[in-house]
Write a protein that holds these residues in place. Sequence first.
Motif, mmCIF file in Angstrom:
data_model
loop_
_atom_site.group_PDB
_atom_site.id
_atom_site.type_symbol
_atom_site.label_atom_id
_atom_site.label_comp_id
_atom_site.label_asym_id
_atom_site.label_seq_id
_atom_site.Cartn_x
_atom_site.Cartn_y
_atom_site.Cartn_z
ATOM 1 N N HIS A 264 0.882 -1.134 0.089
ATOM 2 C CA HIS A 264 0.146 -0.132 0.016
ATOM 3 C C HIS A 264 1.116 1.287 0.073
ATOM 4 O O HIS A 264 2.001 1.315 0.690
ATOM 5 C CB HIS A 264 -0.797 0.120 1.378
ATOM 6 C CG HIS A 264 -1.628 1.314 1.441
ATOM 7 N ND1 HIS A 264 -1.076 2.114 2.513
ATOM 8 C CD2 HIS A 264 -2.655 2.018 0.899
ATOM 9 C CE1 HIS A 264 -1.853 3.145 2.709
ATOM 10 N NE2 HIS A 264 -2.880 2.958 1.322
ATOM 11 N N THR A 268 -1.853 7.467 1.422
ATOM 12 C CA THR A 268 -2.626 7.565 0.317
ATOM 13 C C THR A 268 -4.073 6.658 0.611
ATOM 14 O O THR A 268 -3.954 5.622 1.461
ATOM 15 C CB THR A 268 -2.149 7.069 -0.984
ATOM 16 O OG1 THR A 268 -2.105 5.866 -1.036
ATOM 17 C CG2 THR A 268 -1.054 7.755 -1.096
ATOM 18 N N ASP A 269 -4.968 6.764 0.012
ATOM 19 C CA ASP A 269 -6.336 5.878 -0.106
ATOM 20 C C ASP A 269 -6.067 5.102 -1.253
ATOM 21 O O ASP A 269 -7.233 4.466 -1.545
ATOM 22 C CB ASP A 269 -7.551 6.677 0.111
ATOM 23 C CG ASP A 269 -7.637 7.855 -0.908
ATOM 24 O OD1 ASP A 269 -6.932 7.756 -2.084
ATOM 25 O OD2 ASP A 269 -8.737 8.254 -1.121
ATOM 26 N N PRO A 271 -5.823 1.815 -3.085
ATOM 27 C CA PRO A 271 -5.992 0.251 -2.715
ATOM 28 C C PRO A 271 -4.922 -0.610 -2.686
ATOM 29 O O PRO A 271 -3.748 -0.012 -3.426
ATOM 30 C CB PRO A 271 -6.896 -0.222 -3.776
ATOM 31 C CG PRO A 271 -6.747 0.523 -5.218
ATOM 32 C CD PRO A 271 -6.490 1.930 -4.607
#
Length: 326
Positions: A264, A268-269, A271
């Motif tokens: 990951h 950050t978001d 995925p």
Amino acid sequence: MPVTDVTTDPEALTMTLTAEFAASPQRLWEAFTDPRQLERFWGPPGYPATFTEFELAPGGRARYHMTSPRGEQYHGVWEFLVIDGPRSFTVLDSFSDAEGRVLSEMPTSRVVFEFEETASGARLTNTTSFDSAEALEQVVAMGAVEGSTMALDQLDRVLEGLRAYAGGNGTQTEILDDTHVRITRLIDGPIDLVWRAHHEPELMKKWLLGPDGWRLAVCEVDSTVGGRYQHVWEPVGDTEGERFGFDGETLLIDAPRRVVTTEHMTGTDFPSTLNDLNLYEEDGATLITLLIEYPDSQTRDMVLATGMTDGMEASYARMESVLAAV
């Protein structure tokens, strides 16, 4: 790709796979009847096979299991019926439990492996016969066509030998489907050193740098199942760029052959991806195979467009130099 055709015949209750190889029937026979060679390609990418029993004789048995990236195991057993080497052999192929007991609720099929000489090498014809149309449909619905194709498409590297197959090719990236990418690189060095280079921070900081002008500033590793890791890169000197990093969890480890982790981008978001690293040594060289599972094709394409392959090649070339000095 070696596999040229896969057909199912609901009337004859068969599934037939045909593949062409630049090798002799004898060489194909050896690959299919030596469990150490067979397990290098029998499982599709992400599900490598391990053979724990192999008695090549009429009435003998072979037991194997395939291990998913998340550690689930799927077991099977062959009963050898006919042996006619190097032309063919026939087995009863059954699903089983971990102790090798046949699962009666799952289909058992009769499989004939035939090896025929051709002008360019040899042809494999694999014919699987079922007891009913329902059994054929069930196995096809489980992904037998796709899985068999992807598994046998790995056989060339076994037949040719690692140095002939991958030597001098650098880092190769293959798109397998919408969510899976396979990256391969042959490293001139033994498997134990290549494994250490992926797990010892003092070695990782010497090679896992990507393009010139960057350094691995943070390298925290916990190579146990459930353990977390963190890598942070930053530019040095006049190199332009912003500090960035990745973190993740170890899901499976089988030293020095396989490790599966999530990845990951820190902060950050985005995925996570699933990274399945496999190592195999032959003749003093180690083939790195990294199978990456993306959440979707858009994420896959976005990552590949960053120049990932070139960055990995720079790092792997650096690894060879580092290992030569160890």
